[in-house]
Every structure is written in structure tokens, then in C-alpha cells.
Scaffold this active site. Structure first.
Site, PDB file in Angstrom:
ATOM      1  N   GLY A 274      55.241 -41.784 -13.430  1.00  0.00           N
ATOM      2  CA  GLY A 274      55.435 -41.992 -12.003  1.00  0.00           C
ATOM      3  C   GLY A 274      54.897 -43.338 -11.536  1.00  0.00           C
ATOM      4  O   GLY A 274      54.740 -43.577 -10.340  1.00  0.00           O
TER       5      GLY A 274
ATOM      6  N   PRO B 178      57.994 -42.581  -3.436  1.00  0.00           N
ATOM      7  CA  PRO B 178      56.865 -41.914  -2.766  1.00  0.00           C
ATOM      8  C   PRO B 178      56.884 -40.397  -2.929  1.00  0.00           C
ATOM      9  O   PRO B 178      55.815 -39.789  -3.136  1.00  0.00           O
ATOM     10  CB  PRO B 178      57.042 -42.340  -1.301  1.00  0.00           C
ATOM     11  CG  PRO B 178      57.672 -43.678  -1.388  1.00  0.00           C
ATOM     12  CD  PRO B 178      58.631 -43.576  -2.554  1.00  0.00           C
ATOM     13  N   GLN B 179      58.049 -39.768  -2.851  1.00  0.00           N
ATOM     14  CA  GLN B 179      58.077 -38.306  -3.039  1.00  0.00           C
ATOM     15  C   GLN B 179      57.707 -37.943  -4.465  1.00  0.00           C
ATOM     16  O   GLN B 179      56.977 -36.979  -4.692  1.00  0.00           O
ATOM     17  CB  GLN B 179      59.453 -37.731  -2.692  1.00  0.00           C
ATOM     18  CG  GLN B 179      59.513 -36.216  -2.943  1.00  0.00           C
ATOM     19  CD  GLN B 179      60.674 -35.531  -2.265  1.00  0.00           C
ATOM     20  OE1 GLN B 179      60.807 -35.602  -1.051  1.00  0.00           O
ATOM     21  NE2 GLN B 179      61.516 -34.849  -3.046  1.00  0.00           N
ATOM     22  N   GLU B 180      58.197 -38.723  -5.441  1.00  0.00           N
ATOM     23  CA  GLU B 180      57.827 -38.435  -6.826  1.00  0.00           C
ATOM     24  C   GLU B 180      56.314 -38.515  -7.002  1.00  0.00           C
ATOM     25  O   GLU B 180      55.711 -37.679  -7.684  1.00  0.00           O
ATOM     26  CB  GLU B 180      58.506 -39.422  -7.779  1.00  0.00           C
ATOM     27  CG  GLU B 180      58.123 -39.213  -9.237  1.00  0.00           C
ATOM     28  CD  GLU B 180      58.809 -40.151 -10.198  1.00  0.00           C
ATOM     29  OE1 GLU B 180      58.454 -40.124 -11.394  1.00  0.00           O
ATOM     30  OE2 GLU B 180      59.694 -40.908  -9.770  1.00  0.00           O
TER      31      GLU B 180
ATOM     32  N   THR C 151      61.885 -36.941 -19.338  1.00  0.00           N
ATOM     33  CA  THR C 151      61.620 -35.521 -19.131  1.00  0.00           C
ATOM     34  C   THR C 151      62.930 -34.755 -19.000  1.00  0.00           C
ATOM     35  O   THR C 151      63.869 -35.216 -18.356  1.00  0.00           O
ATOM     36  CB  THR C 151      60.776 -35.327 -17.862  1.00  0.00           C
ATOM     37  OG1 THR C 151      59.552 -36.045 -18.017  1.00  0.00           O
ATOM     38  CG2 THR C 151      60.473 -33.859 -17.625  1.00  0.00           C
TER      39      THR C 151
END
Length: 387
Positions: free
Chosen positions: A373, A250-252, A166
């Protein structure tokens, strides 16, 4: 947008956050109008100038401390931006990857010199960020990465290829997942920054043609004996990359869940407007019991999804969001997103299959949410390990 009529948690109702949401919404209206988004779709990319405008507006580096060159906010500001982009149909702009995935690697793990060198330039828009994990032969299996970064003197020589990256056509700041010691497996993995401007041996491949998210550039990248300064290893030492990735994933995954709810909320709003206006057999589509039942199911599922994501946001703000719970949010919300958008497209009838209707784009865009992800199957494996 409060189409679900679900009260925001207290931490999202603070005045500074609501004022910020208003200003972000107005900025998107000005810089990412429906006409602008159509041009992104036609060009398979946002214009480079949009990144500069974002920096000037203070939308880059939202959650980075001011002392390190950021805007001094926190993760709530990233959530506001992701939601506003989703609600307004401008979520093909890869700004949240730059803000909430790329920059945190530098802030959490970078040396003082790395932070000073990179974060202000990422905040201004001079640098556009990407992270190069996926390879043609290694998707969710990060331990299978083949790209190497071998130290020679005071520099590293990077060789390998990446795909599905991306921001890949525009990024000039790429965090590359590479093996600095291929004999050590995961323990030999490092994150190394390649600043691509003037980098010999670096090549961009195709801007990949996708089912959905067409307005976002997604690319192949090739590294052929690319020489990188030794001080570009994130954290200053080799072998830390796999742990760094595991701590930040985890944040992604929470990002993906936040974006999934926002996109589905937009789908519900668009569908409500359509079924209240469209008539069949002499009455509005919404007056049919089947339509009401389907929309009741959609609203219920999205309400549960939003409440769970808000719960995860609260945990994350306290530093308590674990990998398994983030995986639950990512897999369950994206599954629900696909289900409800499919139902809402059906309520549009034949018009739902036409690209001129927003529900068609939302349908296409939703599919990849279950893949990137970490695939939803991988999410279930991570959850199962806690049982």
C-alpha cells in the site's frame, strides 16, 4: 470484539450496521473456521468456492450501489467485514481487496458500459478481482511502471510483468497499471482490465512463498502480447490512470489501518487469555507487575490507534479524507501494530514462537503491513509535503 472497551462512533452503532456485523461474524464462523484457515495456510490459497459462497451471501460489492450491480451499502459495511475477518483470524481471504480496492475503480471511473459489464459479475463471484501495480523494478514508485498497453487497431497489446499481486493465482479480472504512452511518463499511464479466462499470452508465475499471510495467494503475473479489447481502458480514455490511482490510494491505506487495528485487537484478546491461564513461579503471568505494565502500554497504544482510525473513517464517509491523513493512519497504525504484537508475543514466552499459537501468525502477518500500500517511508514523504 470490544477488548479495548472503546465506544464505537455513532455511525457504526446504527442498527443496520450492528445486525450486519452479527451476520458476517456467523458467516465467517461457518465458512472460515480455524480448521478452514489451516487448510488455506497449507494450500497457500483460499478455495475458489469461497468466492462463490461470498457472492451468494451478499458479501461481494458491499459498498457498490444496487443500480450498478452491488449490494447497496457503504464503506461502513466494508469496515465491518474487514474487522470481523481480523477478529476471527480469517484475514488471509483477499475479499476486501476485491471489494474495497478493485470494484471502486470500476464504479468511480468506469463507463456505463463497463459498470454494466463487470460489476454484477464481480458481485456474484464469477469474477475475482486483483490489481496489478507492483513490478520487479517498481514498487512504491508507480511512475516507474514499465508494463505497456499499446493500441493496435481496436485493441491493446499488453506486455510486461507484475509481482506481489494479491489474489494473483485465482483472479480472472485484473486491473493492470500500464503505460499507454511510454513517452509521457505518469501522464501516459492508464488502467486496463485483463479478463484472464482464455487470454492468450497471459501467464501466472509462482504462488510466492511469504513470511506471513501464507493463506493468501500472492503471485507473479506475465503479459506476453496479451490482446485486450479497446473498451477495457477504465474510463474509456488513455492517460487517466495515475490520477485514478492517486484518488483511490487513500481508501486502500485506510483499509490497511482498519485491518491493523483489528489484528492487534485479536492479539490482545489472545494474549489476555494466555497470561490469565499460564503460570510461572507459582502465580499467573498476568499477576506480575511487568505483565500488567506491558499490557497497559498495549491497550493505550491500541486505544489511540482505534480512536484515530475511527476519526479517519468519519472523514472518509464525508468525502473529506485527504491523502496525507490516510498516510498518517497507514504508517502510524502499522508501526504500532508491529510494536504491540511483538510485546504480546514476548509475554507468551517460548510458546509465542510456536505456529500453533495465534500470536505467532499475527506476528508474521503484521510485518508486511509496513510495506504494501506504499511503504511507510513513502507515507512520511507524502505527509512531509503538507508541512
Amino acid at each position: 470484539m470490544n477488548v479495548l472497551n472503546v465506544p464505537e462512533p455513532a455511525f457504526m452503532q446504527e442498527e443496520e450496521i450492528t445486525l450486519f456485523a452479527d451476520s458476517v461474524g456467523k458467516w465467517i464462523d461457518e465458512h472460515a473456521s480455524p480448521e478452514a484457515v489451516q487448510s488455506w495456510l497449507a494450500n497457500s490459497s483460499v478455495p475458489r468456492e469461497l468466492w462463490n459462497a461470498s457472492g451468494e451471501a451478499g458479501l461481494l460489492g458491499l459498498s457498490m450501489p444496487e443500480d450498478d450491480g452491488g449490494m447497496g451499502g457503504d464503506y461502513r459495511h466494508e469496515v465491518v467485514l474487514m474487522r470481523q475477518l481480523g477478529w476471527k483470524g480469517a484475514d488471509h481471504f483477499g475479499i476486501s481487496l476485491h471489494n474495497a480496492i478493485v470494484m471502486p475503480y470500476i464504479w468511480h471511473y468506469g463507463t456505463a458500459e463497463q459498470k454494466a459489464r463487470w460489476l454484477p459479475r464481480l458481485q456474484s463471484g464469477e469474477l475475482v478481482g486483483a490489481i496489478a501495480m507492483t513490478e520487479p523494478g517498481a514498487g512504491s514508485d508507480l511512475q516507474g511502471v514499465k508494463t505497456t498497453a499499446i493500441k493496435t487497431g481496436n485493441q491493446y497489446v499488453v506486455n510486461g510483468s507484475k509481482t506481489f499481486i494479491t489474489n494473483g493465482q485465482l483472479a480472472n479480472f485484473i486491473i493492470v497499471v500500464a503505460k499507454t504512452d511510454p513517452s509521457e511518463g505518469a501522464k501516459g499511464t492508464s488502467l486496463i482490465v485483463v479478463e484472464t479466462d482464455g487470454a492468450e499470452g497471459f501467464e501466472r508465475g509462482r504462488n510466492l512463498h511469504k513470511i506471513g499471510m501464507e493463506g493468501n495467494d500472492t503471485s507473479e503475473l506475465f503479459f506476453n502480447d496479451v490482446k485486450v479489447p479497446g473498451e477495457n481502458i477504465i474510463g474509456g480514455g488513455e492517460g487517466q490512470g495515475f490520477i485514478q490511482l492517486m484518488q483511490q490510494l487513500p481508501q486502500e491505506r485506510l483499509n490497511i489501518a482498519v485491518q491493523g487495528v483489528a489484528a492487534a485487537e485479536r492479539g490482545l484478546q489472545e494474549t489476555l487469555a494466555y497470561v490469565k491461564d499460564r503460570k510461572a513461579f507459582g502465580k499467573r503471568i498476568i499477576d506480575f507487575q511487568n505483565t500488567q505494565f506491558k499490557l497497559a502500554e498495549v491497550k493505550t497504544k491500541l486505544t489511540v490507534a482505534k480512536v484515530f482510525v475511527d476519526h479517519c473513517l468519519g472523514l472518509h464517509l464525508q468525502g473529506k479524507l485527504d491523502a496525507a491523513t490516510a498516510s498518517m493512519a497507514k504508517y502510524w497504525v502499522t508501526d504500532i501494530q508491529g510494536e504491540v504484537i511483538d510485546e504480546m508475543l514476548q509475554l507468551h514466552g517460548g510458546y509465542g514462537y510456536m505456529n500453533e499459537y495465534p500470536i505467532a501468525q499475527l506476528y508474521k502477518d503484521a510485518r508486511v503491513q509496513r510495506i504494501y500500500g506504499g511503504t511507510n517511508e513513502i507515507m512520511k514523504l507524502l505527509i512531509a509535503r503538507t508541512l
